[in-house]
Design an enzyme around this catalytic site. Structure first.
Site, PDB file in Angstrom:
ATOM      1  N   GLY A   1      54.503  28.046  -0.191  1.00  0.00           N
ATOM      2  CA  GLY A   1      55.523  28.974  -0.684  1.00  0.00           C
ATOM      3  C   GLY A   1      56.043  28.662  -2.069  1.00  0.00           C
ATOM      4  O   GLY A   1      56.987  29.295  -2.515  1.00  0.00           O
TER       5      GLY A   1
ATOM      6  N   PRO B   1      59.191  26.136   3.624  1.00  0.00           N
ATOM      7  CA  PRO B   1      58.086  27.077   3.841  1.00  0.00           C
ATOM      8  C   PRO B   1      56.740  26.524   3.364  1.00  0.00           C
ATOM      9  O   PRO B   1      56.677  25.831   2.351  1.00  0.00           O
ATOM     10  CB  PRO B   1      58.488  28.281   3.004  1.00  0.00           C
ATOM     11  N   VAL B   2      55.698  26.844   4.115  1.00  0.00           N
ATOM     12  CA  VAL B   2      54.343  26.366   3.795  1.00  0.00           C
ATOM     13  C   VAL B   2      53.721  27.303   2.754  1.00  0.00           C
ATOM     14  O   VAL B   2      53.884  28.523   2.837  1.00  0.00           O
ATOM     15  CB  VAL B   2      53.495  26.356   5.089  1.00  0.00           C
TER      16      VAL B   2
ATOM     17  N   LYS C   1      62.127  22.293  -3.385  1.00  0.00           N
ATOM     18  CA  LYS C   1      62.590  22.490  -4.767  1.00  0.00           C
ATOM     19  C   LYS C   1      62.377  23.919  -5.219  1.00  0.00           C
ATOM     20  O   LYS C   1      61.616  24.694  -4.621  1.00  0.00           O
ATOM     21  CB  LYS C   1      61.855  21.543  -5.731  1.00  0.00           C
TER      22      LYS C   1
ATOM     23  N   ASP D   1      54.140  17.551  -7.908  1.00  0.00           N
ATOM     24  CA  ASP D   1      55.532  17.737  -7.492  1.00  0.00           C
ATOM     25  C   ASP D   1      56.073  16.578  -6.637  1.00  0.00           C
ATOM     26  O   ASP D   1      57.259  16.580  -6.293  1.00  0.00           O
ATOM     27  CB  ASP D   1      55.670  19.022  -6.657  1.00  0.00           C
TER      28      ASP D   1
ATOM     29  N   ALA E   1      56.981  17.267  -0.432  1.00  0.00           N
ATOM     30  CA  ALA E   1      58.135  16.628   0.209  1.00  0.00           C
ATOM     31  C   ALA E   1      57.659  15.736   1.357  1.00  0.00           C
ATOM     32  O   ALA E   1      58.146  14.606   1.528  1.00  0.00           O
ATOM     33  CB  ALA E   1      59.100  17.691   0.733  1.00  0.00           C
TER      34      ALA E   1
ATOM     35  N   MET F   1      57.575  25.931  -2.869  1.00  0.00           N
ATOM     36  CA  MET F   1      58.786  25.112  -2.751  1.00  0.00           C
ATOM     37  C   MET F   1      58.451  23.643  -2.511  1.00  0.00           C
ATOM     38  O   MET F   1      59.312  22.845  -2.140  1.00  0.00           O
ATOM     39  CB  MET F   1      59.673  25.631  -1.622  1.00  0.00           C
ATOM     40  N   ALA F   2      57.168  23.298  -2.687  1.00  0.00           N
ATOM     41  CA  ALA F   2      56.723  21.899  -2.629  1.00  0.00           C
ATOM     42  C   ALA F   2      56.938  21.246  -1.266  1.00  0.00           C
ATOM     43  O   ALA F   2      57.296  20.073  -1.189  1.00  0.00           O
ATOM     44  CB  ALA F   2      57.378  21.077  -3.748  1.00  0.00           C
TER      45      ALA F   2
HETATM   46  O1  C5P Z   1      49.071  18.473  -8.541  1.00  0.00           O
HETATM   47  P1  C5P Z   1      48.933  19.465  -7.440  1.00  0.00           P
HETATM   48  O2  C5P Z   1      48.021  18.995  -6.347  1.00  0.00           O
HETATM   49  O3  C5P Z   1      50.230  19.992  -6.935  1.00  0.00           O
HETATM   50  O4  C5P Z   1      48.211  20.730  -8.092  1.00  0.00           O
HETATM   51  C1  C5P Z   1      47.594  21.712  -7.341  1.00  0.00           C
HETATM   52  C2  C5P Z   1      46.687  22.519  -8.265  1.00  0.00           C
HETATM   53  O5  C5P Z   1      47.477  23.280  -9.185  1.00  0.00           O
HETATM   54  C3  C5P Z   1      45.783  21.681  -9.146  1.00  0.00           C
HETATM   55  O6  C5P Z   1      44.590  21.386  -8.498  1.00  0.00           O
HETATM   56  C4  C5P Z   1      45.570  22.588 -10.339  1.00  0.00           C
HETATM   57  O7  C5P Z   1      44.585  23.558 -10.028  1.00  0.00           O
HETATM   58  C5  C5P Z   1      46.882  23.308 -10.455  1.00  0.00           C
HETATM   59  N1  C5P Z   1      47.793  22.681 -11.428  1.00  0.00           N
HETATM   60  C6  C5P Z   1      47.558  22.823 -12.777  1.00  0.00           C
HETATM   61  N2  C5P Z   1      48.406  22.249 -13.688  1.00  0.00           N
HETATM   62  C7  C5P Z   1      49.490  21.559 -13.257  1.00  0.00           C
HETATM   63  C8  C5P Z   1      49.777  21.407 -11.883  1.00  0.00           C
HETATM   64  C9  C5P Z   1      48.904  21.991 -10.975  1.00  0.00           C
HETATM   65  O8  C5P Z   1      46.568  23.457 -13.173  1.00  0.00           O
HETATM   66  N3  C5P Z   1      50.312  21.019 -14.162  1.00  0.00           N
END
Ligand code: C5P
Length: 316
Positions: A108, A105-106, A12, A147, A115, A110-111
């Protein structure tokens, strides 16, 4: 039994990403518009005595233990919904081998990891014959990462909360993107910490109205993409620039080229928390733009993508 189930999930780009001040749980309220891209990862699963995974494509050096979101997704699904299986297997004994082919990409922005988790949920729901509803898969996805729910949904969607509360947006236009990959990754938590350090949180981050109006509006073709190019934006660009002056320099150079009308692109923005940089352009011009960008920035790799792409699906 050696049945094989194959799921495919999209990467994404956040066309718009508005970020509020940190919440008590440490997460940040988001107001974002996601677009799924046709750069996809695959997960192929087969019944096995335990849970184990392998990775091919890019990212072959990533961990394949319990720290990988794929294994965490499989465990969560088994623990929460293993009792729903119609296989003649005790829920605790449900196992699988998960073969991941990575193209997104890791680290990067782009989630890619999200995915893989989304593809794992969809593939194991089928392999283990759990017959879960979309809401049940969404519940697991939201627990695994902000994501992951969008990776399941795909298309173009408006996301609020941590990004997991989604509303699909109608979209008939194709968007072309050149994604400029940086060899050195950038950690998402580090970018959000820098965002806090710089005191950047918006009081109300709900300002993606302009982008949503273009997406759902009447314009078509290059006029639509031109308008979209003027509306895009990412609040994580400033903290990412602060951590990575090299990324700031690349964005500034591309922006200056676009402003001077010499690149044939509509906009440049950071993808998610970076360091990938996304350049919006006409779908017919992507290959020449990618070649030009690789020439301008010899250390970077340009990947061509279009969106919106389908969410996670089973490959029959
Ligand atoms: O949810 P996810 O594991 O993708 O988030 C990775 C990190 O990004 C979280 O641990 C947090 O530090 C940060 N984050 C955030 N606010 C969000 C999404 C992610 O602070 N809405």
């Amino acid at each position: 039994m050696d049945r094989v189930v194959h799921a495919s999930a999209p990467g994404k780009v956040n066309i718009a990403l508005r970020v509020g001040a940190s919440r008590p749980d440490g997460f940040h309220p988001l107001d974002t518009v996601f677009e799924a891209l046709d750069v996809r990862d695959d997960v192929v699963v087969q019944l096995a005595p335990d849970l184990a995974m392998s990775i091919s494509g890019i990212g072959e050096d990533l961990p394949v233990d319990d720290s990988n979101l794929v294994i965490r997704a499989a465990r969560l699904l088994r623990d929460r919904f293993g009792h729903c299986t119609s296989l003649d297997i005790v829920p605790a004994d449900l196992g699988a081998h998960l073969a991941v082919t990575k193209r997104i990409p890791v680290a990067g922005g782009m989630a890619g990891g999200s995915a893989d988790a989304a593809a794992t949920l969809v593939a194991l729901n089928e392999l283990w014959q759990l017959s879960l509803k979309p809401e049940q898969l969404h519940e697991c996805a939201a627990e695994l990462g902000s994501d992951v729910p969008f990776s399941l949904m795909g298309g173009i969607a408006h996301g609020i909360g941590r990004g997991e509360q989604l509303t699909q947006l109608p979209s008939s236009e194709t968007h072309g993107w050149v994604m400029l990959l940086n060899q050195q990754g950038l950690s998402t938590p580090a970018v959000f910490r820098e965002f806090d350090k710089l005191g950047l949180g918006r009081a109300t981050p709900d300002t993606t109205d302009d982008v949503r109006a273009v997406i759902s509006g009447p314009t078509r073709g290059s006029e639509h993409r031109g308008l979209l190019g003027r509306a895009v934006g990412n609040d994580l660009e400033e903290p990412a620039r602060s951590l990575r002056p090299d990324v700031a320099h690349i964005i500034d150079t591309i922006r200056a080229h676009i402003a001077a009308g010499v690149l044939g692109a509509h906009a440049v923005l950071l993808s998610g928390s970076g360091p990938t940089i996304a350049v919006l352009a006409e779908p017919s011009r992507l290959d020449s733009l990618a070649a030009r960008l690789e020439q301008l920035f010899p250390g970077l790799t340009a990947v061509v993508a279009t969106g919106p792409a389908r969410g996670t699906y089973l490959v029959r």
